[in-house]
Enzyme design. Structure first.
Site, PDB file in Angstrom:
ATOM      1  N   CYS A 241       0.849  -1.187   0.000  1.00  0.00           N
ATOM      2  CA  CYS A 241       0.000   0.000   0.000  1.00  0.00           C
ATOM      3  C   CYS A 241       0.884   1.236   0.000  1.00  0.00           C
ATOM      4  O   CYS A 241       1.771   1.368   0.851  1.00  0.00           O
ATOM      5  CB  CYS A 241      -0.916  -0.004   1.220  1.00  0.00           C
ATOM      6  SG  CYS A 241      -1.922   1.484   1.324  1.00  0.00           S
ATOM      7  N   ASN A 250       0.556  -8.809  -0.606  1.00  0.00           N
ATOM      8  CA  ASN A 250      -0.446  -9.691  -0.020  1.00  0.00           C
ATOM      9  C   ASN A 250       0.116 -11.100   0.059  1.00  0.00           C
ATOM     10  O   ASN A 250       1.071 -11.446  -0.637  1.00  0.00           O
ATOM     11  CB  ASN A 250      -1.681  -9.768  -0.935  1.00  0.00           C
ATOM     12  CG  ASN A 250      -2.365  -8.432  -1.099  1.00  0.00           C
ATOM     13  OD1 ASN A 250      -1.947  -7.622  -1.900  1.00  0.00           O
ATOM     14  ND2 ASN A 250      -3.407  -8.216  -0.339  1.00  0.00           N
TER      15      ASN A 250
HETATM   16  P1  HMG Z   1      -9.219  14.407  -1.940  1.00  0.00           P
HETATM   17  O1  HMG Z   1      -8.081  15.186  -2.484  1.00  0.00           O
HETATM   18  O2  HMG Z   1      -9.570  14.579  -0.490  1.00  0.00           O
HETATM   19  O3  HMG Z   1     -10.532  14.598  -2.849  1.00  0.00           O
HETATM   20  O4  HMG Z   1      -8.907  12.884  -2.220  1.00  0.00           O
HETATM   21  P2  HMG Z   1     -11.515  15.820  -2.969  1.00  0.00           P
HETATM   22  O5  HMG Z   1     -12.904  15.268  -2.883  1.00  0.00           O
HETATM   23  O6  HMG Z   1     -11.112  16.933  -2.047  1.00  0.00           O
HETATM   24  O7  HMG Z   1     -11.263  16.299  -4.469  1.00  0.00           O
HETATM   25  C1  HMG Z   1     -10.007  16.865  -4.889  1.00  0.00           C
HETATM   26  C2  HMG Z   1      -9.861  16.688  -6.386  1.00  0.00           C
HETATM   27  O8  HMG Z   1      -9.793  15.294  -6.693  1.00  0.00           O
HETATM   28  C3  HMG Z   1     -11.034  17.227  -7.211  1.00  0.00           C
HETATM   29  O9  HMG Z   1     -10.501  17.641  -8.454  1.00  0.00           O
HETATM   30  C4  HMG Z   1     -11.885  16.012  -7.463  1.00  0.00           C
HETATM   31  O10 HMG Z   1     -12.664  16.108  -8.628  1.00  0.00           O
HETATM   32  C5  HMG Z   1     -10.807  14.948  -7.632  1.00  0.00           C
HETATM   33  P3  HMG Z   1     -10.255  19.225  -8.778  1.00  0.00           P
HETATM   34  O11 HMG Z   1     -11.621  19.826  -8.596  1.00  0.00           O
HETATM   35  O12 HMG Z   1      -9.261  19.659  -7.754  1.00  0.00           O
HETATM   36  O13 HMG Z   1      -9.733  19.176 -10.194  1.00  0.00           O
HETATM   37  N1  HMG Z   1     -11.302  13.597  -7.295  1.00  0.00           N
HETATM   38  C6  HMG Z   1     -11.110  12.491  -8.035  1.00  0.00           C
HETATM   39  N2  HMG Z   1     -10.500  12.292  -9.221  1.00  0.00           N
HETATM   40  C7  HMG Z   1     -10.507  11.025  -9.714  1.00  0.00           C
HETATM   41  N3  HMG Z   1     -11.085   9.981  -9.097  1.00  0.00           N
HETATM   42  C8  HMG Z   1     -11.709  10.134  -7.906  1.00  0.00           C
HETATM   43  C9  HMG Z   1     -11.731  11.444  -7.353  1.00  0.00           C
HETATM   44  N4  HMG Z   1     -12.263  11.940  -6.216  1.00  0.00           N
HETATM   45  C10 HMG Z   1     -11.989  13.233  -6.181  1.00  0.00           C
HETATM   46  N5  HMG Z   1     -12.274   9.093  -7.318  1.00  0.00           N
HETATM   47  C11 HMG Z   1      -9.539  10.586  -2.532  1.00  0.00           C
HETATM   48  C12 HMG Z   1      -9.770  11.871  -1.765  1.00  0.00           C
HETATM   49  C13 HMG Z   1     -10.287   9.476  -1.830  1.00  0.00           C
HETATM   50  C14 HMG Z   1     -10.029  10.761  -3.965  1.00  0.00           C
HETATM   51  C15 HMG Z   1      -8.015  10.307  -2.554  1.00  0.00           C
HETATM   52  O14 HMG Z   1      -7.549  10.352  -1.231  1.00  0.00           O
HETATM   53  C16 HMG Z   1      -7.665   8.969  -3.161  1.00  0.00           C
HETATM   54  O15 HMG Z   1      -7.874   8.749  -4.345  1.00  0.00           O
HETATM   55  N6  HMG Z   1      -7.112   8.059  -2.357  1.00  0.00           N
HETATM   56  C17 HMG Z   1      -6.800   6.730  -2.854  1.00  0.00           C
HETATM   57  C18 HMG Z   1      -5.947   6.014  -1.897  1.00  0.00           C
HETATM   58  C19 HMG Z   1      -5.704   4.599  -2.379  1.00  0.00           C
HETATM   59  O16 HMG Z   1      -6.115   4.187  -3.446  1.00  0.00           O
HETATM   60  N7  HMG Z   1      -4.959   3.866  -1.538  1.00  0.00           N
HETATM   61  C20 HMG Z   1      -4.617   2.496  -1.834  1.00  0.00           C
HETATM   62  C21 HMG Z   1      -5.780   1.570  -1.754  1.00  0.00           C
HETATM   63  S1  HMG Z   1      -6.293   1.157  -0.101  1.00  0.00           S
HETATM   64  C22 HMG Z   1      -5.356  -0.222   0.298  1.00  0.00           C
HETATM   65  O17 HMG Z   1      -4.435  -0.562  -0.390  1.00  0.00           O
HETATM   66  C23 HMG Z   1      -5.773  -1.073   1.480  1.00  0.00           C
HETATM   67  C24 HMG Z   1      -6.533  -2.320   1.071  1.00  0.00           C
HETATM   68  O18 HMG Z   1      -5.780  -3.112   0.176  1.00  0.00           O
HETATM   69  C25 HMG Z   1      -6.862  -3.141   2.323  1.00  0.00           C
HETATM   70  C26 HMG Z   1      -5.639  -3.399   3.207  1.00  0.00           C
HETATM   71  O19 HMG Z   1      -4.635  -3.925   2.731  1.00  0.00           O
HETATM   72  O20 HMG Z   1      -5.751  -3.053   4.381  1.00  0.00           O
HETATM   73  C27 HMG Z   1      -7.859  -1.963   0.385  1.00  0.00           C
HETATM   74 MG    MG Z   2      -4.226  -4.528   0.745  1.00  0.00          MG
END
Ligand code: HMG
Ligand code: MG
Length: 299
Positions: A241, A250
């Site tokens: 991650c 994983n």
């Molecule tokens: P943010 O910056 O807080 O979003 O990110 P916002 O709502 O304030 O929006 C800011 C800008 O982002 C805006 O654009 C939105 O339109 C855009 P602007 O107006 O500035 O041009 N935006 C997006 N663009 C594309 N796709 C979207 C999106 N949403 C808003 N979906 C957000 C919040 C959640 C989007 C960000 O923090 C993010 O994408 N995080 C992803 C983190 C991630 O993927 N982490 C890895 C996966 S989790 C993991 O691995 C764990 C897991 O495997 C389980 C485990 O192992 O425990 C699942």
């Molecule tokens: Mg994971």
């Protein structure tokens, strides 16, 4: 509690496995991986995440990938969606049969990962879950850091159970319990699983263990003895991650399948084809194959 007869495997390599890869992986390679997993008779594949490309550049091609997926009614494709914007994109592609929201049992990790606290994340999911339900898609709810957090350290089991209850009450039909940093040990995993089983049934509860400290297979073994029926895994042990520094991949799907075979638990996967897939993707990425069973099988 006796061992389950069958375990449902959820393959997360195209999403969790690749999201941390530093070099861009081509669409062709991602599709090649998904195709080989299907040939190994994997039935559920988490293919990507509709997250912000600035946060996870490797998944910037989520829409293109989903559009290019083969129409295969025998495989259930799913994807991560963090918010309404991601959900709109996920619905547009029309190929997904499940979506997954994701939060954590740790406040600090949630902030680093999705830029909000646990409570706010749950509020964000409400419209996402409503959209999924309107489209007839079931929703998985991930809970990260169930056995420890890279920022907060120990995470109480009561908090994992509490977040589980909330996600189920909101309409998630399945939970995935993530040892994101791979720090847990078997008795701890067993106690956590047992606690969450007080609020969820075995078919609703996936184990998602990373293998940083080499404990993932042992942790799964402990939980299988508690009746666990759903396991997330990643071929060749790919993954990590970006927001959990030092966390490795994983648990390798090949290693899980080998364990299940040894225990006489059915899973439906072709281990030799899976091992060949693990070797192929490791070569494509220029990585050592992290599956012990996979390495032994491809010799
Ligand atoms: P943010 O910056 O807080 O979003 O990110 P916002 O709502 O304030 O929006 C800011 C800008 O982002 C805006 O654009 C939105 O339109 C855009 P602007 O107006 O500035 O041009 N935006 C997006 N663009 C594309 N796709 C979207 C999106 N949403 C808003 N979906 C957000 C919040 C959640 C989007 C960000 O923090 C993010 O994408 N995080 C992803 C983190 C991630 O993927 N982490 C890895 C996966 S989790 C993991 O691995 C764990 C897991 O495997 C389980 C485990 O192992 O425990 C699942
Ligand atoms: Mg994971």
């Amino acid at each position: 509690m006796s061992l389950p007869r069958h375990v449902r495997l959820v393959e997360v390599s195209p999403r969790d496995g690749l999201q941390n890869e530093p070099q861009p992986v081509s669409l062709e390679t991602k599709l090649g991986l998904i195709e080989r997993l299907a040939q190994a008779r994997i039935k559920e594949i988490e293919v990507t995440g509709f997250v912000h490309p600035r946060w996870v550049p490797q998944l910037a091609d989520a829409s293109a990938l989903c559009q290019a997926l083969p129409l295969d009614s025998t495989v259930r494709y799913s994807a991560l969606v963090p918010n309404e914007k991601g959900m709109h994109k996920a619905l547009e592609c029309g190929k997904l049969r499940r979506v997954a929201v994701f939060t954590a049992a740790s406040e600090a990790f949630t902030r680093k990962n999705i830029n909000c606290g646990i409570e706010e994340s749950l509020q964000r999911f409400e419209p996402v879950i409503a959209m999924a339900q309107a489209a007839g898609l079931p929703v998985r709810g991930y809970i990260s850091c169930v056995l420890g957090c890279p920022y907060e350290g120990d995470v109480p089991v009561s908090r994992v159970r509490e977040v589980s209850e909330r996600l189920l009450a909101m309409g998630c039909d399945e939970l995935s319990l993530g040892d994101t940093v791979g720090v847990g040990t078997p008795e701890q995993a067993r106690a956590m699983y047992r606690a969450v089983r007080q609020v969820a049934d075995a078919p609703q509860l996936a184990l998602h263990f990373h293998d940083t400290y080499g404990q993932a297979v042992a942790n799964l073994y402990a939980c299988l003895h508690e009746g666990a029926e759903v396991i997330d895994a990643s071929v060749a042990g790919l993954g990590g991650c970006p927001y959990a520094s030092g966390a490795s991949g994983n648990v390798a799907t090949e290693d899980v399948v080998y364990l299940l075979d040894g225990l006489g638990i059915s899973h439906g996967v072709d281990l030799n084809r899976l091992a060949a897939c693990g070797q192929w993707i490791s070569q494509q990425l220029g990585r050592e194959n992290a599956s012990r069973a996979g390495r032994a099988l491809v010799g």
